[in-house]
Design an enzyme around this catalytic site. Structure first.
Site, PDB file in Angstrom:
ATOM      1  N   LYS B 294       0.808  -1.227   0.000  1.00 33.81           N
ATOM      2  CA  LYS B 294       0.000   0.000   0.000  1.00 33.81           C
ATOM      3  C   LYS B 294       0.839   1.274   0.000  1.00 33.81           C
ATOM      4  O   LYS B 294       0.441   2.287  -0.567  1.00 33.81           O
ATOM      5  CB  LYS B 294      -0.929   0.005   1.212  1.00 33.81           C
ATOM      6  CG  LYS B 294      -2.004  -1.075   1.174  1.00 33.81           C
ATOM      7  CD  LYS B 294      -3.039  -0.810   0.111  1.00 33.81           C
ATOM      8  CE  LYS B 294      -4.180  -1.817   0.172  1.00 33.81           C
ATOM      9  NZ  LYS B 294      -5.093  -1.667  -0.988  1.00 33.81           N
ATOM     10  N   GLU B 316      -9.749   5.899   3.066  1.00 33.37           N
ATOM     11  CA  GLU B 316     -10.511   4.804   3.646  1.00 33.37           C
ATOM     12  C   GLU B 316      -9.531   3.661   3.896  1.00 33.37           C
ATOM     13  O   GLU B 316      -8.456   3.614   3.305  1.00 33.37           O
ATOM     14  CB  GLU B 316     -11.597   4.338   2.675  1.00 33.37           C
ATOM     15  CG  GLU B 316     -11.133   3.360   1.591  1.00 33.37           C
ATOM     16  CD  GLU B 316     -10.081   3.893   0.626  1.00 33.37           C
ATOM     17  OE1 GLU B 316     -10.030   5.130   0.462  1.00 33.37           O
ATOM     18  OE2 GLU B 316      -9.313   3.094   0.067  1.00 33.37           O
ATOM     19  N   SER B 583       1.686  -9.826  -0.993  1.00 37.17           N
ATOM     20  CA  SER B 583       1.396  -8.392  -0.932  1.00 37.17           C
ATOM     21  C   SER B 583       1.634  -7.776   0.445  1.00 37.17           C
ATOM     22  O   SER B 583       1.870  -6.578   0.561  1.00 37.17           O
ATOM     23  CB  SER B 583      -0.042  -8.129  -1.374  1.00 37.17           C
ATOM     24  OG  SER B 583      -0.940  -8.896  -0.599  1.00 37.17           O
TER      25      SER B 583
END
Lengths: 256, 601
Positions: B294, B316, B583
């Protein structure tokens, strides 16, 4: 929708009342519209409940959730309206988010709206750029797609949007979502003046209109007002008569 | 201005409706739209001289073609069969040669055509000639065809023609089934189509209609008018920043010095041995600062926000990884930060909530709806609408209105670019299979994007099947969803028959979303990426496997990719190579693991 133009020409102001279809049960809708017509509103906006109403504040969102819990759908609302046999004198406007329309099929939606006696449609998450998805079908059935302009609409866009406007222009009074508010700013007044000077059709102010002061402040700069959350809340609280002074303040020339 | 051809005309009413077009097509080949030369002559007589009359043939004899040219008369001939160059040279009027374009080989054939114009269409199904299906316009991207010779056909209608014109700028667009209702031409649709192409409502190069950011049919900018200015501003800023060497240098400096890139492509020896199939490599996004991919995106967008003069950030978060990444970068760059997070996710991801708070972010609990990611996006959008003048919405996945899906993909593509270089370095060739998990789809699109053009590389996206795709508790949007609009984009959604968006379910908070990035929907639509779904239980089993075999505790999201990789590996040989995008790491999921894997020891 021609009556709106006539109203403007006569110098009177329009009051458009928003209600959430099926809040409290779909069988209430007819009575609500009849009541509003009798009270003197210019047009009624019928909201279709949606699971993700990102343009709406808590009052309308909660009303929508209550309607969804009652099993209300776009299809059911349009079928209900199609059955109405009372003497309807005011235009009906459907306000819905885009996804239920896409799921229903834009062409079928336009056709069902026509059968239900709908004069105009408002889709808050369908920007000017993408109106080809729906507008041609509405046009074919003689229904107007209402354009929205906001405080953040840039000058070029404003010109483009107003050029395409029919029926009336929905001028959003706040940078934000729908809902009851205490104050409107001077900036809003200037914005309304600008929009009205450029618009070929009447300009109605909406979002956050809930008090007599709001109406007094903008009265000379707009052709009408759209009131949503305050009406939805009044219906829900069984205090709809409390909203009558607001309606009369707009529709009667010399309000007492 | 792009010209319009209305094809397959059979009746006077429709010919009249087409009189403002630039060309009318008469079909002489076997088709339900076939007419005789005499009929065509009668119809052509009703058209203004300025409208080209084009006869459509499939492997007809030269005599037949010449007769039609003379008797209708035709001003152009369109050939859909295997006509030779000699045949084409024998025709006294201009010739359009049509090609069914399925792959790059077809594009090469088309490039060699000697005809005056080339027409591209989706592959025919029932008969030669048009099939009415849209083809992948991007295939033409690399072709060396003069747009002035190009005619585009295949599934066009008033809705998608603008996109065809924007992406290819062809000489002419050709429509047939797109202006029909129940198999017959529709005069109103013909008029609307012509108006759409020619009318002022589609200003392709100036004004409001341009670069709306579609991937095939998916994407767009479906946001309230209040947000359009911000979305356009972001689009302009990103377009500029993307090609600005200083911006890129700044971004890559942060990736290197702060995130700790590049991340290794780890050879998983024990997993390889356990599965007994391909060589397995792991792309280690779990090693990034803050624990997941991210941050690659959060840094890029935060730098853009500063470039736009916005020093307030709203975001969010689902699992909290994006929230933590955003809060982290806001701390680093001294930006104000508000994070919306579903109440249910706050409960599942307490550690991340604490991290965000420690980093100075304000965490707003969302109790509406399912109290998960979808509802957090709704609230973040409402906050953005209200504070748009000084706030940037830092979307955490390849979702939302254009330019977000493209921009997030570009920021995450560092994953795939590194992987590509690393595998070429280690193995001297590209991998056979790459897998990544898909919620909104940002790590997957970042991993896949640099490999999309490599047809030999099989790409598999893995969604969350929750308690099973045949139950109503899953988040398998591509597997089970239908097309619709949510949060600014036309994509696929989990929704009921009335267009109400449904709650998604996954044990993994990061995959618990009822939509999926528009580019993924497009990649599925054109068959480039396969999408599979893995259950909560399978994902948990893979958490144990990866932990014990490789000493890597993966995030629940990433474990979905591992589970599907095991299935893919079963059908692969030892000379093949498989890559999994890990990830994120599993620290944030420790409470869930403790609860679900109790008694494991």
């Amino acid at each position: 929708m021609k009556c709106l133009k006539n109203l403007k020409d006569s110098g009177d102001k329009a009051f458009v009342a928003y209600i959430m279809a099926g809040d409290g049960g779909l069988d209430k809708l007819r009575g609500q519209v009849e009541y509003l017509q009798a009270t003197g509103v210019t047009a009624t906006e019928i909201g279709i409940p949606f699971s993700d109403p990102v343009a709406d504040g808590p009052v309308i969102e909660e009303a929508g959730n209550r309607a969804l819990a009652e099993g209300v759908t776009l299809d059911k609302v349009l079928l209900e309206m199609k059955d109405w046999d009372f003497d309807l004198k005011i235009p009906l406007i459907v306000m819905t988010y885009l996804n239920p329309v896409i799921r229903y099929g834009a062409e079928r939606f336009a056709e069902s709206c026509r059968e239900a006696g709908v004069s105009a449609v408002i889709i808050p998450d369908l920007p000017f750029e993408h109106q080809q998805l729906v507008e041609p079908y509405l046009k074919k059935t003689g229904i107007t797609l209402i354009q929205l302009v906001t405080l953040t609409t840039t000058e070029n866009r404003l010109e483009d949007i107003l050029e395409a406007a029919e029926g009336f222009v929905y001028a959003v009074t706040v940078t934000g979502i729908t809902g009851v508010r205490d104050e409107l700013t001077q900036e809003v007044k200037e914005f309304m003046k600008t929009v009205r000077s450029k618009s070929p059709v009447p300009v109605y102010a909406g979002f956050g209109i809930s008090r007599l002061e709001h109406i007094e402040m903008l009265r000379e700069d707009v052709d009408g007002f759209i009131v949503g959350s305050a009406i939805v809340k009044a219906f829900h609280d069984n205090k709809i008569e409390s909203i009558e002074p607001l309606i009369h303040a707009v529709t009667q020339r010399n309000p007492v | 201005m792009t010209k319009v051809k209305i094809c397959g005309l059979q009746e006077l009413e429709h010919v009249r409706a087409a009189s403002t077009a630039d060309a009318a097509g008469f079909v002489f080949a076997p088709s339900r739209r076939r007419i005789s030369i005499e009929q065509a002559a009668a119809l052509a007589a009703e058209l203004p001289e300025s409208v080209e009359k084009i006869g459509v043939f499939v492997n007809a004899g030269l005599d037949e073609v010449l007769e039609a040219v003379q008797k209708v008369p035709l001003s152009m001939v369109q050939l859909h069969g295997d006509e030779t160059d000699e045949f084409i040279r024998s025709i006294p009027v201009k010739v359009v040669q049509a090609f069914s374009v399925r792959d790059i080989e077809d594009v090469k054939k088309l490039e060699r055509s000697i005809a005056d114009f080339v027409l591209v269409d989706a592959p025919g199904i029932d008969f030669r000639g048009g099939s009415g299906r849209t083809f992948d316009w991007s295939l033409l991207g690399g072709a060396s065809i003069d747009p002035e010779r190009l005619i585009v056909a295949g599934g066009l209608d008033a809705v998608n023609v603008g996109q065809a014109i924007n992406s290819l700028a062809p000489y002419m667009v050709d429509v047939s089934s797109g202006v029909e209702t129940e198999g017959n031409k529709d005069a109103d649709k013909i008029k609307i189509f012509i108006k759409t192409v020619k009318g002022d409502s589609m200003q392709q190069t100036t004004g409001t209609v341009k670069e709306t950011g579609f991937f095939g049919r998916f994407g767009g900018q479906f946001v309230p008018e209040t947000l359009m200015k911000a979305v356009k501003e972001l689009e302009a800023t990103y377009t500029e920043a993307k090609d600005d060497a200083d911006f890129q240098a700044d971004y890559h400096k942060y990736l290197k010095e702060y995130v700790g890139r590049e991340q290794p492509l780890t050879y998983a020896a024990r997993l390889t041995e356990a599965w007994g199939g391909p060589k397995v490599y792991l792309k280690r996004e779990d090693l990034n600062h803050t624990g997941a991919h991210k941050i690659n995106n959060a840094i890029g967008q935060a730098l853009l926000a500063i470039r736009m003069g916005k020093r307030k950030i709203v975001a969010e978060t689902g699992a909290g990884q994006h929230g933590v990444a955003t809060a982290t970068i806001c701390a680093l760059l001294d930006l104000e930060c508000v994070i919306f997070m579903g109440e249910e996710d706050i409960r599942r991801q307490q550690l991340n909530v604490f991290r965000m708070k420690l980093l100075g972010a304000k965490v707003e609990s969302v109790t509406k709806g399912s109290a998960t990611l979808k509802d957090a996006v709704n609230e973040a959008l409402r906050y953005w609408v209200t504070n748009v003048e000084d706030t940037h919405y830092l979307i955490g996945s390849a979702l939302g209105p254009h330019p977000f899906p493209t921009m997030v993909r570009d920021f995450q593509s560092v994953i795939g670019r590194e992987t590509r270089e690393q595998i070429l370095d280690k193995e001297g060739r590209l991998p056979d299979v790459i897998l990544a998990c898909v919620g909104g789809g940002s790590n997957a699109i970042g991993m896949f994007h640099p490999f999309v053009e490599d047809e030999s590389v099989r790409l598999i996206g893995v969604e969350a099947a929750g308690e099973g795709v045949d139950t109503d508790r899953h988040a398998a949007t591509l597997t089970k969803g239908t097309e619709g609009v949510l949060h600014g984009a036309y994509m696929k959604l989990l929704q009921d028959e009335n267009g109400q968006v449904q709650e998604a379910h996954s044990i993994s908070a990061g995959l618990d979303y009822p939509g999926v990035g528009p580019e993924h929907v497009h990649l599925e639509d054109i068959g480039r990426v396969e999408y599979k779904a893995v259950t909560d239980e399978e994902a948990l089993a893979s958490v144990i496997k990866l932990s014990r075999l490789e000493g890597i505790i993966p995030a629940l999201e990433s474990a979905h990719a591992v589970a599907e990789a095991e299935k893919a590996a079963a059908a692969m040989g030892s000379d093949e190579i498989l890559i999994i995008c890990v990830s994120g790491r599993g620290d944030k999921d420790m409470a869930t693991y403790a609860e679900k894997l109790e008694g494991l020891a």
